[in-house]
Design a protein around this motif. Structure first.
Motif, PDB file in Angstrom:
ATOM      1  N   ILE A   1       0.850  -1.197   0.000  1.00 50.18           N
ATOM      2  CA  ILE A   1       0.000   0.000   0.000  1.00 50.18           C
ATOM      3  C   ILE A   1       0.884   1.245   0.000  1.00 50.18           C
ATOM      4  O   ILE A   1       2.080   1.166   0.306  1.00 50.18           O
ATOM      5  CB  ILE A   1      -0.944   0.074   1.235  1.00 50.18           C
ATOM      6  N   THR A   2       0.272   2.369  -0.352  1.00 51.05           N
ATOM      7  CA  THR A   2       0.949   3.653  -0.212  1.00 51.05           C
ATOM      8  C   THR A   2       0.067   4.541   0.662  1.00 51.05           C
ATOM      9  O   THR A   2      -1.145   4.350   0.718  1.00 51.05           O
ATOM     10  CB  THR A   2       1.170   4.343  -1.570  1.00 51.05           C
ATOM     11  N   ARG A   3       0.703   5.463   1.372  1.00 50.66           N
ATOM     12  CA  ARG A   3      -0.048   6.366   2.234  1.00 50.66           C
ATOM     13  C   ARG A   3       0.297   7.798   1.865  1.00 50.66           C
ATOM     14  O   ARG A   3       1.440   8.104   1.534  1.00 50.66           O
ATOM     15  CB  ARG A   3       0.289   6.106   3.713  1.00 50.66           C
ATOM     16  N   ARG A   4      -0.684   8.673   1.915  1.00 47.27           N
ATOM     17  CA  ARG A   4      -0.413  10.088   1.681  1.00 47.27           C
ATOM     18  C   ARG A   4      -1.217  10.913   2.679  1.00 47.27           C
ATOM     19  O   ARG A   4      -2.314  10.516   3.098  1.00 47.27           O
ATOM     20  CB  ARG A   4      -0.744  10.489   0.246  1.00 47.27           C
ATOM     21  N   ALA A   5      -0.640  12.025   3.060  1.00 48.65           N
ATOM     22  CA  ALA A   5      -1.315  12.904   4.016  1.00 48.65           C
ATOM     23  C   ALA A   5      -2.082  13.968   3.260  1.00 48.65           C
ATOM     24  O   ALA A   5      -1.625  14.480   2.236  1.00 48.65           O
ATOM     25  CB  ALA A   5      -0.281  13.541   4.939  1.00 48.65           C
ATOM     26  N   GLU A   6      -3.291  14.262   3.746  1.00 47.27           N
ATOM     27  CA  GLU A   6      -4.081  15.358   3.174  1.00 47.27           C
ATOM     28  C   GLU A   6      -4.627  16.135   4.359  1.00 47.27           C
ATOM     29  O   GLU A   6      -5.573  15.689   4.999  1.00 47.27           O
ATOM     30  CB  GLU A   6      -5.200  14.791   2.305  1.00 47.27           C
ATOM     31  N   GLY A   7      -4.015  17.237   4.668  1.00 50.26           N
ATOM     32  CA  GLY A   7      -4.357  17.937   5.902  1.00 50.26           C
ATOM     33  C   GLY A   7      -3.980  17.052   7.078  1.00 50.26           C
ATOM     34  O   GLY A   7      -2.858  16.548   7.152  1.00 50.26           O
TER      35      GLY A   7
END
Lengths: 154, 115
Positions: free
Chosen positions: B62-68
């Motif tokens: 999986i990949t994770r990304r931050a949004e706020g």
């Protein structure tokens, strides 16, 4: 060319078949004799089984321990529910990675096939209800620490 | 030989050996989700789910990304077929086992104590 088949049945079952050029008695013994198990039940290359304890009686338990050359390791424990020499083994097992994974129920059959043996293994994986029950029994605390260890391991 | 390194395969195999992590991947096949959304069906705390996600991320599934303040998770390219991949890894591990068992059985067939 592969002699083995692996198919899924629904979401919870995995069916494996494999033919061996040996009698059902020999294949059965290779599944219940610790000195023999340690020679082949090793998974991916690079792993060994330094410890193999097994009490092949209905109700008897077993414990396999694997290690690799990088110092990583994990183990598996299980109990036999039925042992019918030399045709059928039913057992339940779970891995410790190092956290305990839900129980997998496994039935293995050995049938004469010409001069050899047809082995059929049916694995029943845990359902969601089982997973939820496990997670709500206070395992979570220990899990966090051991997942941290797993992260450094892989 | 597969292009993936043995270490990578081990990581993916261990990551997918846990049914909870396989269930998280199954959930992510329906689309991106936040840690909170992933935690909900498992009655787990967010930190506990985050541990699972870290293992999955470390294995490249999986990949994770931050949004706020939110963190979104999605299946990586490698993770899209990851349940099949887990079965593939299981298949490979079993095939290796049974190929070794063939040799063990060949050795057993030799009469060690002729009568």
């Amino acid at each position: 060319m592969s002699k083995m088949t692996l198919t899924t049945e629904g979401d919870r079952h995995i069916l494996v078949t494999r033919r061996f050029a040996a009698s059902p008695e020999a294949v059965y013994r290779a599944h219940t004799d610790p000195a023999l198990i340690q020679k082949w039940l090793l998974g991916p290359d690079g792993w060994t089984m330094p410890s193999c304890e097994i009490d092949p009686r209905p109700g008897g338990s077993f414990r396999y321990e694997w290690a690799n050359d990088k110092g990583a390791g994990f183990h598996l424990t299980g109990e036999f529910e039925a042992l019918e020499p030399f045709s059928r083994i039913v057992h339940v097992e779970r891995m410790f990675l190092p956290d305990r994974t839900p129980d997998n129920h496994v039935e293995t059959r050995f049938e004469p096939d010409g001069s050899g043996t047809l082995m059929t293994m049916r694995m029943t994986l845990p359902d969601e209800a089982t997973r939820k029950a496990m997670l709500s029994t206070g395992m979570e605390h220990g899990m966090e620490a051991s997942y941290a260890r797993l992260e450094t391991m892989i | 030989m597969p292009h993936a390194s043995p270490a990578r395969l081990d990581a993916a195999f261990l990551a997918l050996a846990d049914p909870t992590r396989r269930a998280i991947l199954t959930r992510l096949t329906h689309g991106e989700a936040t840690v909170m959304e992933l935690a909900e069906p498992f009655a787990m705390s967010q930190p506990a789910v985050s541990r699972h996600l870290k293992v999955l991320e470390g294995a490249g599934l999986i990949t994770r990304r931050a949004e706020g303040t939110r963190r979104h998770c999605r299946l990586s390219k490698a993770g899209v077929e990851s349940i099949d991949q887990w079965l593939g890894l299981l298949r490979r591990a079993l095939e290796a086992n049974y190929d070794r068992l063939d040799e063990v059985l060949a050795g057993m067939d030799k009469p060690e104590d002729p009568k």
